[in-house]
Design a protein around this motif. Structure first.
Motif, short mmCIF file in Angstrom:
data_model
loop_
_atom_site.label_atom_id
_atom_site.label_comp_id
_atom_site.label_asym_id
_atom_site.label_seq_id
_atom_site.Cartn_x
_atom_site.Cartn_y
_atom_site.Cartn_z
N VAL A 1 1.01 -1.29 0.24
CA VAL A 1 -0.42 -0.33 0.27
C VAL A 1 1.07 1.44 0.26
O VAL A 1 1.85 1.10 0.67
N ASP A 2 0.35 1.91 -1.25
CA ASP A 2 0.96 2.92 -0.76
C ASP A 2 0.85 4.70 0.20
O ASP A 2 -0.49 4.88 0.26
N TYR A 3 1.69 4.75 0.63
CA TYR A 3 1.40 5.52 1.97
C TYR A 3 1.61 6.63 1.51
O TYR A 3 1.58 7.94 2.88
N THR A 4 1.67 7.65 0.76
CA THR A 4 2.23 9.20 0.33
C THR A 4 1.14 9.53 0.68
O THR A 4 0.84 11.03 1.14
N ASP A 5 -0.19 9.41 1.09
CA ASP A 5 -1.84 9.70 1.30
C ASP A 5 -1.41 10.40 2.73
O ASP A 5 -2.25 11.51 3.03
N GLN B 1 5.47 8.24 11.83
CA GLN B 1 5.30 9.46 10.33
C GLN B 1 6.52 9.67 10.80
O GLN B 1 6.79 10.01 9.28
N THR B 2 7.80 10.35 11.50
CA THR B 2 8.45 11.36 10.75
C THR B 2 10.02 9.83 9.74
O THR B 2 10.65 10.20 9.08
N GLN B 3 9.34 8.88 9.89
CA GLN B 3 10.28 8.25 8.70
C GLN B 3 9.23 8.09 7.53
O GLN B 3 9.63 8.03 6.44
N ILE C 1 11.54 7.75 1.64
CA ILE C 1 12.87 7.27 0.87
C ILE C 1 11.80 5.27 0.38
O ILE C 1 12.12 4.75 -0.25
N VAL C 2 11.59 4.97 1.35
CA VAL C 2 10.47 4.00 0.59
C VAL C 2 8.55 4.72 1.07
O VAL C 2 8.47 5.12 1.58
N LYS C 3 7.99 4.48 -0.09
CA LYS C 3 6.37 5.02 -0.13
C LYS C 3 5.53 3.32 -0.19
O LYS C 3 4.56 3.48 0.43
N ASP C 4 5.86 2.54 -0.20
CA ASP C 4 4.77 1.68 -0.44
C ASP C 4 4.80 -0.01 0.31
O ASP C 4 6.40 0.10 0.80
N PHE C 5 4.36 -0.31 1.08
CA PHE C 5 4.47 -1.00 2.68
C PHE C 5 3.70 -2.42 2.52
O PHE C 5 2.25 -2.31 1.54
N PRO C 6 4.15 -3.19 2.67
CA PRO C 6 3.49 -4.96 2.75
C PRO C 6 2.62 -4.72 3.99
O PRO C 6 3.44 -4.64 5.14
N LEU C 7 0.78 -5.49 3.30
CA LEU C 7 0.27 -5.78 4.86
C LEU C 7 0.03 -6.94 4.52
O LEU C 7 -0.41 -7.93 3.61
#
Length: 444
Positions: free
Chosen positions: A24-28, A385-387, A392-398
């Protein structure tokens, strides 16, 4: 329908294939421009929970609420006019001064009055919002008081919860809340008037805190120190998994075991909990009222009627959580974004009023224990939030248990995408382009 304890083969996520399984892209959660779009697309268009009717039980009782989530400076008044609960924008129609405030205009206030009087030029308004008095009215030019009442905000009540919506064209509240609301009606909310509340500014995006409360994947690790050593080791080894998940439109829920009140083994909990018969799951002694036993609960609560059921959490989009505990009490959470990386977290706990000192101390221990768990979650969120803010990475596995996180971020994106599409079609205010064209023609 809710989907219950999965078999060895299969998953929760497979029941909602539209959510996908990709990272999931956490740019939002880090993009300031996206946050500004959320203000317009979400918080100015959805039903927002303001509190319970017990806040303003009598005629003339009022509260104000600051809503920076819907735009800088947005403030509303919620008042009991003796017949119904109403809401208005908190500004005077003369020169726009904030109408109801005390020492500091940015602070929320409450009180009782017969009318609202502006402290700048003393214009007065009835509890129904009508302009009733203009200081030195004869000096104005053809002013009709009927044209200058307070600007109303849509306000509706469901099961004693007060909601407002800044969008005059939005669907009615009950329709918006949908099937989950129908399945939660009849719970004895009105019996649980003993109220504890917490409010804190969190340095994290509003969706990140909802993420934390819609999965139990973190519980055995993050909250390990809150359990006795043997119990903590079991949780860390075997993990923690919910009993059921369900998604209905914009809203979702998770049902879980965990009603250890009283625990099977008294040594599983800390000495203070043993003495006061209370802890995170609430007081062990159930209140003596109808509607809180497993076989009496509304159908949406513990939908599988599991004997080991402990808690259900309902997420009403965008920012209202309604959480029920098996011992007979409930919590609400609200998450009010103030920036892309900040929000105000509000937690309210409701119990049946205590009949003696032991019951009171039992409830207070539950409230303090909850606060400790919430602080642990909030502290972790700020580190997150700080990281993610570094991008550096925007997509995270869930994982499979994090299905409701996928749903939340997808739903929020859908609101923003629809709003952007409306803007692209030429609607300046997110309504219909035809409305804007009429206004432009009138100006010409």
């Amino acid at each position: 329908m809710a989907f219950f304890k999965k078999p060895d083969a299969g998953s929760w996520t497979e029941h909602w294939p539209e959510l996908g399984t990709a990272p999931v892209d956490y740019t939002d959660s880090v993009d300031p421009e996206h946050w500004l779009l959320e203000q317009q697309a979400i918080f100015k268009r959805t039903w927002l929970q303001m509190g319970r009717v017990e806040l303003i039980p009598k005629k003339g009782n009022y509260v104000t609420r600051e809503l920076p989530s819907a735009g800088a400076g947005v403030s509303i008044i919620i008042v009991n006019d003796g017949e119904q609960i109403r809401s208005f924008y908190n500004f005077c129609r003369h020169r726009g001064n904030k109408l109801v405030w005390t020492d500091f205009p940015g602070e929320e206030v409450s009180g009782t009055c017969r009318q609202f009087t502006c402290k700048y030029h003393a214009w007065r308004y009835s509890l129904k919002g009508d302009l009733t008095f203009i200081q030195q009215e004869g000096e104005f030019f053809d002013v009709d008081k009927a044209d200058y009442g307070l600007v109303s905000v849509r306000c509706e009540v469901w099961e004693g919860f007060i909601f407002v919506n800044l969008d005059d064209d939005a669907a009615p509240l009950r329709e918006y809340l949908g099937e989950f609301a129908e399945g939660l009606e009849g719970y004895p909310y009105h019996e649980m008037t003993e109220h504890y509340s917490y409010r804190s500014e969190i340095n994290a995006n509003w969706k990140l805190f909802i993420d934390a409360f819609t999965e139990f994947y973190h519980a055995p690790i993050l909250h390990m120190k809150q359990a006795e050593k043997e119990e903590a080791e079991k949780l860390a080894k075997f993990g923690f998994e919910a009993l059921a998940y369900d998604i209905k439109g914009d809203h979702s829920m998770v049902s879980s075991w965990g009603g250890m009140s009283p625990p099977k083994d008294i040594n599983m909990v800390k000495p203070i909990e043993q003495i006061l018969h209370s802890g995170l799951f609430g007081p062990w002694d159930r209140p003596d009222i109808d509607g809180i036993q497993v076989d009496e609960l509304p159908p949406a609560i513990n939908p599988g009627r599991h004997k080991s059921w402990g808690t259900d959490s309902f997420e009403f989009f965008p920012n209202f959580t309604l959480l029920f505990w098996a011992p007979g009490w409930y919590l609400t959470y609200n998450y009010w974004p103030t920036a892309v990386n900040k929000h105000i977290f509000e937690a309210d706990l409701y119990f049946v009023p205590p009949k003696n000192l032991r019951e009171r101390l039992s409830q207070e221990l539950a409230a303090v224990t909850f606060k400790e768990y919430a602080f642990q979650d909030a502290n972790t969120l700020e580190a997150t939030q700080t990281q993610i803010g570094t991008r550096i990475v925007k997509d995270f596995p869930l994982c499979d248990q994090e299905i409701l996180l996928r749903h939340l971020h997808m739903t929020a994106h859908q609101y923003v995408d629809r709003y952007k599409a409306e803007l692209a079609n030429g609607s300046q205010n997110g309504k219909h382009a035809a409305t804007t064209d009429v206004k432009d023609a009138a100006r010409v």
